[in-house]
Design an enzyme around this catalytic site. Sequence first.
Site, PDB file in Angstrom:
ATOM      1  N   ASP A 294       1.709  -3.419 -20.220  1.00  0.00           N
ATOM      2  CA  ASP A 294       0.786  -2.178 -20.067  1.00  0.00           C
ATOM      3  C   ASP A 294      -0.315  -2.289 -19.120  1.00  0.00           C
ATOM      4  O   ASP A 294      -1.403  -2.198 -19.470  1.00  0.00           O
ATOM      5  CB  ASP A 294       0.377  -2.018 -21.518  1.00  0.00           C
ATOM      6  N   LYS A 296      -0.858  -0.538 -16.530  1.00  0.00           N
ATOM      7  CA  LYS A 296      -1.407   0.824 -15.957  1.00  0.00           C
ATOM      8  C   LYS A 296      -1.847   0.717 -14.669  1.00  0.00           C
ATOM      9  O   LYS A 296      -3.267   0.768 -14.103  1.00  0.00           O
ATOM     10  CB  LYS A 296      -2.594   1.200 -16.770  1.00  0.00           C
ATOM     11  N   ASP A 299      -3.514   1.989  -8.293  1.00  0.00           N
ATOM     12  CA  ASP A 299      -4.194   1.567  -6.855  1.00  0.00           C
ATOM     13  C   ASP A 299      -3.258   2.043  -5.678  1.00  0.00           C
ATOM     14  O   ASP A 299      -2.132   2.569  -5.963  1.00  0.00           O
ATOM     15  CB  ASP A 299      -4.626  -0.075  -6.796  1.00  0.00           C
TER      16      ASP A 299
END
Length: 465
Positions: A294, A296, A299
């Site tokens: 996880d 996430k 960028d």
Amino acid sequence: MDDLGSLVVKLFDIEAFKFGSFKLKSGIQSPIYIDLRVIISYPDILRSIAVHMNDIIQRANVACDSICGVPYTALPIASIICADYKRPMLIRRKEKKDYGTKKLIEGKFQPNDRCLIIEDIVTSGSSVAETAESLRAEGLQVTDAIVFFDREQNGENNLKEKNIRLLRVLTITEVLRYLVKYSRITEEISKTVQMFIRENQTQLPSSKPEIVETKHLSMSIRERFQMILKEKKTNLCLSADLPSLDEIIELSKQIGPNICMLKIHCDILNDFSMEKILQLKEISRKFNFLLLEDRKFADIGNTVKSQYTKGLFQISQWADLVTVHILPGEGIVEALEQAAQSINEPRGCLLIAQMSSKGALTDNEDYVKGAVQCAKKYSNFVIGFISQSRLTTDNQFLHCTPGIHLNNTGDQLGQQYVTPRQAIDGRGADILIVGRAILDSINRVKTAEEYQEEGYRVYEQLRHV
């Protein structure tokens, strides 16, 4: 009182043996807790343990050129044995140094030297097996290990499979007998512990090179996920947001049969290593569930490529799926998909479309639409969403909903819970992500079974599986 009985009583008196209810690193509740680390503060007891262990070594006629203590509690025991009985000592580091000689095994030895492993307590035997593997990798022969205390949870048999003979000073049965005999515990407590030991036998993860079935390599990650759902009859994802990878590994062995996916956060782990994460990967193959990191990602493309493939975590090497925010635009998914093409296994991602926390900015309608458009454009890599509602009628995309609890209250930090039926029927979820409801349970396995049964029952009814 004989010498061993006296030693057991002394260990009890300094609280090396405790009785009650204790949470182990595996997450289960144990009626006994054994902590021999305290012996370093009692030199006489420490030396007595070393003497008894050396007696066993001599009686068993163990031939060895050196001794290696398993870090950390066994190190002072090994040091005394080596110093008092003139035996050369080796030290195995937990991890290699990234400077100097970069050695994993410290000390002087020759190829094919015979090394005896010293350990304080054996449960599954995993620490002994890992130490033996490191020693053997340096050309040393390892055929024997000696432990002061054997919990009798199948460690001896596990090590036998690794061609290691386990010698021991005491078993848990003998310790309990002494403690009852000398009135430190009751017969009832002894029986409770013995029952716990019988019901909690252990296994070692295989150290053989991982063999991924050909059909899995030829499948897309989406196809593999659908196969897991149907074969295992589970739509439960365990959110193992724990700081210990050791605990996650033990928990995955227990709950692996009940889940389709295991979600972790590698950057909160205080004991991360590639050796351990590959153990977890092997367990996921054994019990047929996917690993979801996880992360996430959020960028620019070039940065996420490096975050995905490089650094300490090397996520692409072990995570079947990752989570992605599309805040930077579609380029982030394109970059991850390109990076995944270098991996000889199917990979994919879930887009964070909605979150379960109160006031989440992902509730924005344009953001959600953007996530759906991105998923359709990169449908070979994006297999679904983290969401609180069904975002598309296209059934190729899985909707994974966090914040599931049979008691749909919430917490003080804005986490909002829904029941399995509310998630599947009212919100269109396919996969139920359950965390604290299982992790905080006294019986994690039983609770996981309850969520698996309830979640898949509703899923079958409403999705006509």
